[in-house]
Design a protein around this motif. Structure first.
Motif, PDB file in Angstrom:
ATOM      1  N   GLN A  16      43.955  49.936  38.161  1.00 26.53           N
ATOM      2  CA  GLN A  16      42.601  49.616  37.712  1.00 26.53           C
ATOM      3  C   GLN A  16      42.434  48.125  37.438  1.00 26.53           C
ATOM      4  O   GLN A  16      41.389  47.552  37.731  1.00 26.53           O
ATOM      5  CB  GLN A  16      42.265  50.416  36.459  1.00 26.53           C
ATOM      6  CG  GLN A  16      42.136  51.902  36.723  1.00 26.53           C
ATOM      7  CD  GLN A  16      41.993  52.718  35.451  1.00 26.53           C
ATOM      8  OE1 GLN A  16      42.294  52.256  34.359  1.00 26.53           O
ATOM      9  NE2 GLN A  16      41.543  53.956  35.592  1.00 26.53           N
ATOM     10  N   HIS A  19      43.034  46.296  41.143  1.00 31.69           N
ATOM     11  CA  HIS A  19      42.296  46.823  42.293  1.00 31.69           C
ATOM     12  C   HIS A  19      43.194  46.929  43.518  1.00 31.69           C
ATOM     13  O   HIS A  19      42.732  46.749  44.648  1.00 31.69           O
ATOM     14  CB  HIS A  19      41.053  45.985  42.595  1.00 31.69           C
ATOM     15  CG  HIS A  19      40.174  45.816  41.413  1.00 31.69           C
ATOM     16  ND1 HIS A  19      39.413  46.840  40.905  1.00 31.69           N
ATOM     17  CD2 HIS A  19      39.973  44.759  40.594  1.00 31.69           C
ATOM     18  CE1 HIS A  19      38.763  46.416  39.847  1.00 31.69           C
ATOM     19  NE2 HIS A  19      39.091  45.162  39.624  1.00 31.69           N
ATOM     20  N   TYR A 101      39.835  38.312  34.938  1.00 29.27           N
ATOM     21  CA  TYR A 101      39.280  39.657  34.878  1.00 29.27           C
ATOM     22  C   TYR A 101      38.509  39.866  33.574  1.00 29.27           C
ATOM     23  O   TYR A 101      37.389  40.358  33.571  1.00 29.27           O
ATOM     24  CB  TYR A 101      40.399  40.697  35.005  1.00 29.27           C
ATOM     25  CG  TYR A 101      39.910  42.116  34.894  1.00 29.27           C
ATOM     26  CD1 TYR A 101      39.312  42.741  35.976  1.00 29.27           C
ATOM     27  CD2 TYR A 101      40.027  42.822  33.704  1.00 29.27           C
ATOM     28  CE1 TYR A 101      38.841  44.030  35.875  1.00 29.27           C
ATOM     29  CE2 TYR A 101      39.559  44.122  33.602  1.00 29.27           C
ATOM     30  CZ  TYR A 101      38.972  44.722  34.691  1.00 29.27           C
ATOM     31  OH  TYR A 101      38.503  45.996  34.579  1.00 29.27           O
ATOM     32  N   GLU A 112      32.384  46.652  37.646  1.00 26.69           N
ATOM     33  CA  GLU A 112      33.387  47.683  37.448  1.00 26.69           C
ATOM     34  C   GLU A 112      33.304  48.218  36.031  1.00 26.69           C
ATOM     35  O   GLU A 112      32.723  47.606  35.154  1.00 26.69           O
ATOM     36  CB  GLU A 112      34.779  47.084  37.671  1.00 26.69           C
ATOM     37  CG  GLU A 112      34.934  46.496  39.038  1.00 26.69           C
ATOM     38  CD  GLU A 112      35.961  45.399  39.048  1.00 26.69           C
ATOM     39  OE1 GLU A 112      36.816  45.375  38.164  1.00 26.69           O
ATOM     40  OE2 GLU A 112      35.889  44.576  39.950  1.00 26.69           O
TER      41      GLU A 112
END
Length: 128
Positions: A16, A19, A101, A112
């Motif tokens: 997760q 990716h 991120y 996301e």
């Protein structure tokens, strides 16, 4: 202070965050680019440092590096990091993966599901 070398993240969480598929991550391991720890039952456990390393490998692949060149670059980074703890990141790696991120999720740029709404939600307070 967070211990970035403590192996606590499972493959699912690393998938997760990065990716990447489990197969891609295992390919990195087979090519000796990463070395996750193992639980007593044999499950791979990753540290934050491992996730950052996977992110660096991913960026280098996107820039067109092959596995041999990536391994050379990572070896060079390890040698230079051992020589000087104050040394900055190489020119190929703009910013560490986890920081990038987190910035995207917090700023709303990422579409996301943020970590606060997934498997890790029990560790975060939800805003109401």
């Amino acid at each position: 202070m967070i211990d970035k070398d403590m192996p606590v993240l499972t493959m699912k969480i690393v998938n997760q965050l990065t990716h990447l598929s489990a197969r891609q991550i295992r390919y990195y391991e087979a090519n000796e680019l990463i070395s996750p720890s193992r639980s007593e039952g044999g499950q791979r456990l990753y540290s934050i440092h491992d996730v950052e390393l996977i992110g660096q490998v991913k960026l280098l692949i996107e820039k067109g590096f092959n596995m041999k060149k990536i391994k050379e670059e990572l070896d060079r980074l390890n040698r230079s990091a051992q020589k000087s703890a104050d040394e900055t990141s190489p020119q190929y790696i703009e910013e560490d993966f986890s920081t990038n991120y987190i910035k995207k999720v917090l700023s709303g740029e990422s579409r996301e599901i943020p970590l606060t709404r997934g498997d890790l939600s029990r560790f975060y307070k939800q805003k109401k």
